[in-house]
Design a protein around this motif. Structure first.
Motif, PDB file in Angstrom:
ATOM      1  N   LEU A  60       7.724   0.023  -0.282  1.00 46.36           N
ATOM      2  CA  LEU A  60       6.638  -0.165   0.680  1.00 46.36           C
ATOM      3  C   LEU A  60       5.979  -1.522   0.474  1.00 46.36           C
ATOM      4  CD1 LEU A  60       4.856   1.115   2.916  1.00 46.36           C
ATOM      5  CD2 LEU A  60       3.398   2.009   1.087  1.00 46.36           C
ATOM      6  N   GLN A  61       5.835  -1.934  -0.787  1.00 46.31           N
ATOM      7  CA  GLN A  61       5.203  -3.218  -1.078  1.00 46.31           C
ATOM      8  C   GLN A  61       6.028  -4.386  -0.538  1.00 46.31           C
ATOM      9  OE1 GLN A  61       5.610  -0.749  -3.224  1.00 46.31           O
ATOM     10  NE2 GLN A  61       3.502  -0.148  -3.728  1.00 46.31           N
ATOM     11  N   TRP A  63       8.118  -4.257   1.943  1.00 54.19           N
ATOM     12  CA  TRP A  63       8.039  -4.207   3.403  1.00 54.19           C
ATOM     13  C   TRP A  63       6.729  -4.808   3.906  1.00 54.19           C
ATOM     14  CZ3 TRP A  63       5.235  -0.430   6.649  1.00 54.19           C
ATOM     15  CH2 TRP A  63       5.560  -0.552   8.011  1.00 54.19           C
ATOM     16  N   GLU A  64       5.621  -4.525   3.215  1.00 47.03           N
ATOM     17  CA  GLU A  64       4.330  -5.091   3.599  1.00 47.03           C
ATOM     18  C   GLU A  64       4.370  -6.616   3.585  1.00 47.03           C
ATOM     19  OE1 GLU A  64       0.557  -3.131   2.176  1.00 47.03           O
ATOM     20  OE2 GLU A  64       1.991  -2.165   0.829  1.00 47.03           O
ATOM     21  N   ALA A  92      -1.364   0.346   5.209  1.00 45.76           N
ATOM     22  CA  ALA A  92      -0.222  -0.566   5.378  1.00 45.76           C
ATOM     23  C   ALA A  92       0.471  -0.318   6.708  1.00 45.76           C
ATOM     24  CB  ALA A  92       0.761  -0.378   4.232  1.00 45.76           C
ATOM     25  N   SER A  95      -1.670  -1.561   9.773  1.00 50.11           N
ATOM     26  CA  SER A  95      -1.664  -3.023   9.807  1.00 50.11           C
ATOM     27  C   SER A  95      -0.329  -3.551  10.329  1.00 50.11           C
ATOM     28  CB  SER A  95      -1.931  -3.570   8.399  1.00 50.11           C
ATOM     29  OG  SER A  95      -1.792  -4.973   8.373  1.00 50.11           O
ATOM     30  N   LYS A  96       0.748  -2.944   9.864  1.00 49.05           N
ATOM     31  CA  LYS A  96       2.082  -3.374  10.296  1.00 49.05           C
ATOM     32  C   LYS A  96       2.308  -3.056  11.775  1.00 49.05           C
ATOM     33  CE  LYS A  96       5.695  -5.195   8.130  1.00 49.05           C
ATOM     34  NZ  LYS A  96       5.619  -6.371   7.259  1.00 49.05           N
TER      35      LYS A  96
END
Length: 275
Positions: A60-61, A63-64, A92, A95-96
């Protein structure tokens, strides 16, 4: 569609969608929510698709930090329906999604059918997701799913519990979760095929998938538990679906007996592998 990203790749729907698209030659970046303790089933799924050269798992990090591009599937069906935690990825995700909205990038969000009901009493995290979709419906494809059955159905779901109880020679029927959608159901392969087709066609807006068959959920229950399914019939009125949501009826449904045979065979295989 040559490439796509799936958020929730080990979610019931996300995993089956991933396998379907890999079989069609699509390159997939799969995002697994970090911080979760991987159970036996997650590891099994990882082993099955990890051997495919077209699949890459990213955190996930990571991808962010990436620049938004390509098609994104957000599959929160299992984590929301089974009430597993999603709060840590909500910030996250929203925001994405906003970034993708501003850049007009194609996105499909897959949610449980109860999200489509009028006047539903949501948790805070669900309210935020629902509000975002309402405000950005012109650039999103949102698909609401009824009960989905087949291999890898979550353990909390009624049909999977019935199969487990049968294997353990338990006679008492398991309880039905208040979040289980008993108004309709679809076989997993039919659902993910339709999701992929709708996404690839460029459709936008909100849709709830339907089998088009009356009492299909009860027919599935009858296939598993026979006459005892009569105990599950009730007089609860059909849910009122929001006016902004269109019904998308599948052209063809897997035969119930075949679908459950595949689910039972898969369950037996997984159980035997754990011994």
């Amino acid at each position: 569609m040559e490439r796509a990203t799936i958020l929730g790749v080990y979610d019931f729907i996300g995993y089956s969608l991933c396998r379907h698209m890999l079989d069609l030659g699509v390159e997939i970046d799969g995002i697994h929510q970090s911080g979760n303790i991987d159970d036996y089933f997650t590891e099994e799924k990882r082993l099955e698709i990890g051997r495919n050269a077209n699949f890459s798992e990213i955190s996930l990090q990571d991808w962010e930090a990436e620049q938004a591009e390509g098609f994104l599937f957000v599959t929160l069906f299992e984590s929301l329906q089974t009430r597993n935690g999603t709060d840590d990825l909500l910030k996250a995700l929203l925001s994405k999604l906003e970034d993708r909205h501003l850049n007009k990038l194609p996105t499909a969000v897959i949610l449980p059918a109860y999200f489509a009901e009028e006047n539903m009493d949501f948790r805070e995290v669900e309210t935020k997701i629902s509000t975002y979709i309402k405000n950005r419906k012109s650039t999103l494809l949102t698909i609401y799913l009824p009960t989905i059955y087949g291999p890898w159905q979550p353990e909390e779901c009624f049909f999977q519990q019935v199969i487990f109880h049968s294997s353990s020679n338990r006679r008492k029927l398991p309880d039905i979760s208040k979040w289980e959608w008993t108004h309709d159901c679809l076989y997993i392969d039919d659902a993910v095929k339709t999701i992929k087709e709708m996404a690839e066609s460029g459709q936008q807006g909100q849709y709830i998938l339907s089998s088009g068959e009356k009492d299909r959920w009860l027919k599935c229950a009858e296939e598993l538990i026979g006459q005892d399914a009569a105990k599950l019939r009730n007089e609860v009125a059909a849910p009122v679906i929001k006016e902004t949501i269109e019904v998308r009826t599948l052209g063809q449904n897997e035969q119930i007996c075949k679908g459950f045979r595949k689910q039972k065979e898969h369950f037996t295989r997984i159980q035997d592998s754990r011994v």
